[in-house]
Each structure stands twice: as structure tokens, then as C-alpha cells.
Design a protein around this motif. Structure first.
Motif, mmCIF file in Angstrom:
data_model
loop_
_atom_site.group_PDB
_atom_site.id
_atom_site.type_symbol
_atom_site.label_atom_id
_atom_site.label_comp_id
_atom_site.label_asym_id
_atom_site.label_seq_id
_atom_site.Cartn_x
_atom_site.Cartn_y
_atom_site.Cartn_z
ATOM 1 N N TYR A 32 -25.793 25.022 -24.937
ATOM 2 C CA TYR A 32 -25.594 25.072 -26.371
ATOM 3 C C TYR A 32 -25.227 23.692 -26.911
ATOM 4 O O TYR A 32 -24.598 22.888 -26.233
ATOM 5 C CB TYR A 32 -24.474 26.046 -26.719
ATOM 6 N N TYR A 36 -17.921 19.577 -33.377
ATOM 7 C CA TYR A 36 -16.520 19.622 -33.749
ATOM 8 C C TYR A 36 -16.234 18.399 -34.619
ATOM 9 O O TYR A 36 -16.979 17.420 -34.609
ATOM 10 C CB TYR A 36 -15.615 19.543 -32.505
ATOM 11 N N PRO A 44 -8.982 18.721 -32.935
ATOM 12 C CA PRO A 44 -10.411 18.942 -33.206
ATOM 13 C C PRO A 44 -10.638 20.325 -33.812
ATOM 14 O O PRO A 44 -9.987 21.304 -33.432
ATOM 15 C CB PRO A 44 -11.056 18.828 -31.820
ATOM 16 N N ARG A 91 -22.632 21.711 -23.988
ATOM 17 C CA ARG A 91 -21.801 22.344 -22.971
ATOM 18 C C ARG A 91 -22.308 21.975 -21.598
ATOM 19 O O ARG A 91 -23.507 22.087 -21.315
ATOM 20 C CB ARG A 91 -21.815 23.875 -23.139
ATOM 21 N N LEU A 99 -15.114 20.904 -22.531
ATOM 22 C CA LEU A 99 -15.876 20.157 -23.519
ATOM 23 C C LEU A 99 -15.784 18.687 -23.166
ATOM 24 O O LEU A 99 -14.700 18.173 -22.923
ATOM 25 C CB LEU A 99 -15.311 20.386 -24.923
ATOM 26 N N PHE A 101 -16.154 15.216 -24.642
ATOM 27 C CA PHE A 101 -16.239 14.516 -25.921
ATOM 28 C C PHE A 101 -16.744 13.095 -25.708
ATOM 29 O O PHE A 101 -16.264 12.385 -24.833
ATOM 30 C CB PHE A 101 -14.856 14.457 -26.590
ATOM 31 N N TYR B 33 -6.464 25.367 -22.337
ATOM 32 C CA TYR B 33 -6.785 24.025 -21.874
ATOM 33 C C TYR B 33 -5.714 23.025 -22.333
ATOM 34 O O TYR B 33 -5.070 23.223 -23.369
ATOM 35 C CB TYR B 33 -8.115 23.541 -22.484
ATOM 36 N N TYR B 35 -5.907 18.873 -23.202
ATOM 37 C CA TYR B 35 -6.687 17.663 -23.356
ATOM 38 C C TYR B 35 -5.728 16.510 -23.666
ATOM 39 O O TYR B 35 -4.681 16.711 -24.275
ATOM 40 C CB TYR B 35 -7.671 17.776 -24.525
ATOM 41 N N GLN B 37 -5.636 12.644 -25.508
ATOM 42 C CA GLN B 37 -6.322 11.648 -26.326
ATOM 43 C C GLN B 37 -5.523 10.363 -26.290
ATOM 44 O O GLN B 37 -4.394 10.300 -26.786
ATOM 45 C CB GLN B 37 -6.497 12.131 -27.763
ATOM 46 N N LYS B 41 -8.602 6.701 -28.571
ATOM 47 C CA LYS B 41 -9.104 7.918 -29.206
ATOM 48 C C LYS B 41 -10.083 8.716 -28.346
ATOM 49 O O LYS B 41 -10.743 9.623 -28.864
ATOM 50 C CB LYS B 41 -9.758 7.605 -30.563
ATOM 51 N N PHE B 42 -10.192 8.374 -27.055
ATOM 52 C CA PHE B 42 -11.040 9.196 -26.193
ATOM 53 C C PHE B 42 -10.306 10.489 -25.860
ATOM 54 O O PHE B 42 -9.150 10.475 -25.441
ATOM 55 C CB PHE B 42 -11.401 8.447 -24.917
ATOM 56 N N LEU B 43 -11.009 11.589 -26.009
ATOM 57 C CA LEU B 43 -10.438 12.912 -25.790
ATOM 58 C C LEU B 43 -10.979 13.465 -24.475
ATOM 59 O O LEU B 43 -12.184 13.654 -24.329
ATOM 60 C CB LEU B 43 -10.825 13.823 -26.956
ATOM 61 N N ILE B 45 -10.523 16.262 -21.045
ATOM 62 C CA ILE B 45 -9.925 17.466 -20.478
ATOM 63 C C ILE B 45 -8.983 17.093 -19.344
ATOM 64 O O ILE B 45 -9.236 16.138 -18.594
ATOM 65 C CB ILE B 45 -11.026 18.424 -19.963
ATOM 66 N N ILE B 55 -8.525 26.689 -13.259
ATOM 67 C CA ILE B 55 -9.954 26.598 -12.973
ATOM 68 C C ILE B 55 -10.501 25.182 -13.135
ATOM 69 O O ILE B 55 -11.561 24.862 -12.617
ATOM 70 C CB ILE B 55 -10.787 27.571 -13.842
ATOM 71 N N ILE B 56 -9.809 24.330 -13.863
ATOM 72 C CA ILE B 56 -10.227 22.937 -13.989
ATOM 73 C C ILE B 56 -8.997 22.053 -13.798
ATOM 74 O O ILE B 56 -7.955 22.276 -14.404
ATOM 75 C CB ILE B 56 -10.843 22.625 -15.371
ATOM 76 N N GLU B 58 -8.779 17.929 -13.707
ATOM 77 C CA GLU B 58 -9.596 16.720 -13.747
ATOM 78 C C GLU B 58 -8.841 15.510 -13.202
ATOM 79 O O GLU B 58 -8.501 14.601 -13.936
ATOM 80 C CB GLU B 58 -10.053 16.458 -15.183
ATOM 81 N N PHE B 90 -3.441 17.694 -26.621
ATOM 82 C CA PHE B 90 -3.921 18.851 -27.383
ATOM 83 C C PHE B 90 -4.098 20.043 -26.459
ATOM 84 O O PHE B 90 -4.688 19.933 -25.385
ATOM 85 C CB PHE B 90 -5.267 18.557 -28.046
ATOM 86 N N ARG B 96 -13.558 33.294 -22.458
ATOM 87 C CA ARG B 96 -14.561 32.908 -21.469
ATOM 88 C C ARG B 96 -15.710 33.895 -21.479
ATOM 89 O O ARG B 96 -15.552 35.056 -21.145
ATOM 90 C CB ARG B 96 -13.920 32.873 -20.082
ATOM 91 N N GLY B 100 -21.963 30.103 -21.593
ATOM 92 C CA GLY B 100 -22.021 28.782 -22.209
ATOM 93 C C GLY B 100 -21.741 28.820 -23.692
ATOM 94 O O GLY B 100 -21.491 27.792 -24.312
ATOM 95 N N GLN B 104 -13.944 26.722 -28.563
ATOM 96 C CA GLN B 104 -12.551 26.392 -28.298
ATOM 97 C C GLN B 104 -11.825 26.085 -29.604
ATOM 98 O O GLN B 104 -12.373 25.407 -30.476
ATOM 99 C CB GLN B 104 -12.457 25.196 -27.352
ATOM 100 N N PHE B 106 -8.327 24.417 -31.174
ATOM 101 C CA PHE B 106 -7.340 23.432 -30.771
ATOM 102 C C PHE B 106 -6.040 23.566 -31.551
ATOM 103 O O PHE B 106 -6.031 23.961 -32.727
ATOM 104 C CB PHE B 106 -7.885 22.016 -30.979
#
Lengths: 111, 115
Positions: A32, A36, A44, A91, A99, A101, B33, B35, B37, B41-43, B45, B55-56, B58, B90, B96, B100, B104, B106
Motif C-alpha cells: 500500500y 502521513y 505524525p 508499507r 513505517l 519514513f 510502537y 518511534y 525522531q 528530524k528523521f523518524l 521505528i 515483534i520489532i 530495531e 513518539f 494488525r 499490509g 498507525q 501517533f
């Protein structure tokens, strides 16, 4: 890494349509396209998403090309409050819910 | 009614301290989740939990430990805070779907400053 490419910045006059492009040439058939936005200092905010068909909701319209390699987010009548960073996200294939970004497009709506 | 809420909104602390950030969602979602930033400004996970299960993850340092007491809450505890931990954190939640197609939502963010 993000799977999308967007212009770094764009300007739009208040009241006019804002058209934000996004390239996603490596998109898979079941992935998909999500949009955002992040208004300064806020979390976001979800705008719209689509798979193949064009989509419209109360915030925006999403136009996806037939080959799905690019899309355009349209804000039909931009206001000053639409000034934000807009993220186009594909995705990640494989079931992961995260996600990814990219840098997004900084849209400035001018009076 | 706030869908995804975080506390505190601002957090200023000294290097080496331990601190926690709390997140709650009232959307009935089963996945939450964290996240980060950074100043550029990079966001990105950090973690994801589904029905209280991780489950995640990183490649976040072990000093960061998420805890999910129930589906509506996901807290983030940070040990031995470092200058580089200064960022906006964030929280987000979603349902779920496995297809796909998943939106989400925030929270407003927690601004952490380590001195």
C-alpha cells in the motif's frame, strides 16, 4: 531505507490545490501507499492510503498511476494550517508492521 | 478524547539517570510502537508490540527496555541516559491486519533532553 522519493520542499498559495508527488518505482503488487504529515512539533498524522485505485477522503485525494510507480497527494484547497512535512510511505513487504519514513516534502502554504 | 496519549510531554534530566515514558491508547488496537525522531528530524521505528509481545526491535541499545502491561499500554524505560538520547519519542498504535493495510495513529510526542 525508505522506498520512496519526494521533492524536498514545495510552496503553494492559500486556497489553491497542493499537488505533492511521490515516486515508488520498486513497489510490490501487494504494498500500500500511505501518506502521513507532521505539523511542526506534533505527532505524525494519517492522511490517506491506497493500493491501486484513486482514493478520496475528507482531507485529501490520492492519485496512483496505473503502473503504481508513482502517486500524487492532492490537498484541494490548501490552508495555512496545511503547512507541514508530508511523508509518502510504502508499507514494507514481508509482514513487518513498521513505517519507514523518508525525508518527506516540506509544504509551505503562503497567504 | 485523546486516542494516543503520552506522559510526560517534556522530560529534562541529567546524564546517567533512569527515566520512563508512558503511552496509552484507547482505540482498542492490538499493536503499539515507539518511534524516535532525532535532531535532524528523521523518524525511525524502535520497537513494536503486538498483544503484549515484542515483534520489532530495531537494534536499539539494551538501555532501552519497552514494557507492555496490557494491550492499551506501552511504556519505555531508559537506563543510564546519554546525551545522544535527546530526541522526541513518539508512541503509535494500530490494528494488525496482516494484509499490509494498517493505519498507525501517533501520540503527541515526548521531548527528552539529556543534559
Amino acid at each position: 531505507d525508505a522506498k520512496t522519493t519526494q521533492p524536498t520542499s514545495m510552496d503553494c498559495a492559500e486556497g489553491r490545490a497542493a499537488n505533492l508527488p511521490c515516486n515508488h518505482s520498486t513497489i510490490s503488487g501487494n504494498e500500500y501507499v500511505y501518506w502521513y504529515r507532521q505539523i511542526h512539533s506534533q505527532g505524525p498524522q494519517y492522511i490517506i492510503h491506497g493500493l491501486k485505485n484513486n482514493e478520496t477522503n475528507e482531507m485529501a485525494s490520492l492519485i496512483i498511476t496505473e503502473d503504481r510507480k508513482s502517486s500524487t497527494l492532492i490537498l484541494p484547497h490548501a490552508t495555512l494550517r496545511d503547512t507541514a512535512v508530508y511523508y509518502c510511505i510504502v508499507r514494507v513487504h514481508g509482514g513487518s508492521e513498521k513505517l519507514v519514513f523518508g525525508k518527506g516534502t516540506k509544504l509551505t502554504v503562503n497567504p | 478524547d485523546t486516542a494516543v496519549s503520552q506522559t510526560p510531554k517534556y522530560l529534562v534530566t541529567q546524564m546517567g539517570n533512569d527515566k520512563s515514558i508512558k503511552c496509552e491508547q484507547n482505540l482498542g488496537h492490538d499493536t503499539m510502537y515507539w518511534y524516535k525522531q532525532d535532531s535532524k528530524k528523521f523518524l525511525k521505528i524502535m520497537f513494536s508490540y503486538n498483544n503484549k509481545e515484542l515483534i520489532i526491535n530495531e537494534t536499539v541499545p539494551n538501555r532501552f527496555s519497552p514494557k507492555s502491561p496490557d494491550k492499551a499500554h506501552l511504556n519505555l524505560h531508559i537506563n543510564s541516559l546519554e546525551l545522544g538520547d535527546s530526541a522526541v519519542y513518539f508512541c503509535a498504535s494500530s490494528h494488525r491486519s496482516g494484509t499490509g493495510e494498517e493505519t498507525q495513529y501517533f501520540g503527541p510526542g515526548t521531548r527528552l533532553l539529556v543534559l
